[in-house]
Design a protein around this motif. Structure first.
Motif: not given
Length: 222
Positions: A43-71
């Motif tokens: 799966d990883v090799r496929r995502r980073f070997s996808r040929h995005l020709a012309g108007q093709a767009v690869a999309t991924y959906s999900g959620e941000i579980v957490w974001t932590r920022l120090s000061r």
């Protein structure tokens, strides 16, 4: 800042984006030792070997579980709004997220757009462009002429991107940002979770201030 005329590491062979007979894009593959690449989940090799020709767009959906920022991380994120807000601007809990990747054949790179929901206000939209160039073979441009050179490695079930150095360029001039002025080391991990799912982790660690940004997200193939 100093000029980038002298490369800090040996430059790899140019990555041209040449596709093989099956129409796969080999540019990321060529940045990783062959044995390490072959050991990655399909799966990883496929995502980073996808040929995005012309108007093709690869999309991924999900959620941000957490974001932590120090000061220091929060302050850095606010300052970065001046160049397009490439970092999450506030700490937060679960929030919807989406990523779109398209090919920029004119520059020979890829355009990445990330949409992060927030508890209040409009979603944050982050734009960046990856180019297969520079002393490490891969650069990410984040706006205002700023960018970072990245090294790519494979670790078990994950593809790992690590900042090598940061730079600013404009009008044919390129300057390397000195380490004392840089935000620290940025590490982005794309980890296989199975069944078309993966984890995305972003960490920025300053040599004196420690970890200043930590973001963990879960995505699935679109």
């Amino acid at each position: 800042m100093r000029s980038e005329r002298q490369r800090p590491v040996e430059a790899p062979a140019p990555v041209t984006g040449k596709d093989d007979a099956a129409g796969h894009d080999d540019r990321f593959c060529r940045l990783v030792p062959a044995g390490d690449w072959d050991a990655l989940p399909a799966d990883v090799r496929r995502r980073f070997s996808r040929h995005l020709a012309g108007q093709a767009v690869a999309t991924y959906s999900g959620e941000i579980v957490w974001t932590r920022l120090s000061r220091a991380g929060w302050l850095l994120a606010q300052l970065c709004r001046l160049i397009g807000a490439p970092l999450p601007v506030n700490s937060s809990g679960p929030a919807p997220a989406a990523v779109a990747v398209s090919e920029d054949r004119a520059s020979g790179g890829q355009c990445w757009t990330r949409l992060y929901g927030r508890a209040r206000g409009h979603p944050q939209v982050i734009h960046s462009a990856k180019s297969f160039a520079g002393p490490t073979g891969l650069e990410e441009h984040i706006g205002g002429g700023f960018g970072m050179a990245l090294t790519v490695g494979a670790e078990a079930d994950a593809l790992v991107f690590v900042s090598h150095h940061y730079f600013w360029q404009a009008a044919g001039l390129r300057l390397r940002i000195p380490a004392w002025l840089a935000p620290g080391t940025t590490v982005v991990t794309h980890q296989h979770l199975g069944c078309g799912r993966f984890a995305f982790d972003l960490k920025v660690t300053h040599p004196l201030l420690g970890e200043i940004v930590n973001q963990h997200a879960l995505f699935r193939d679109g």
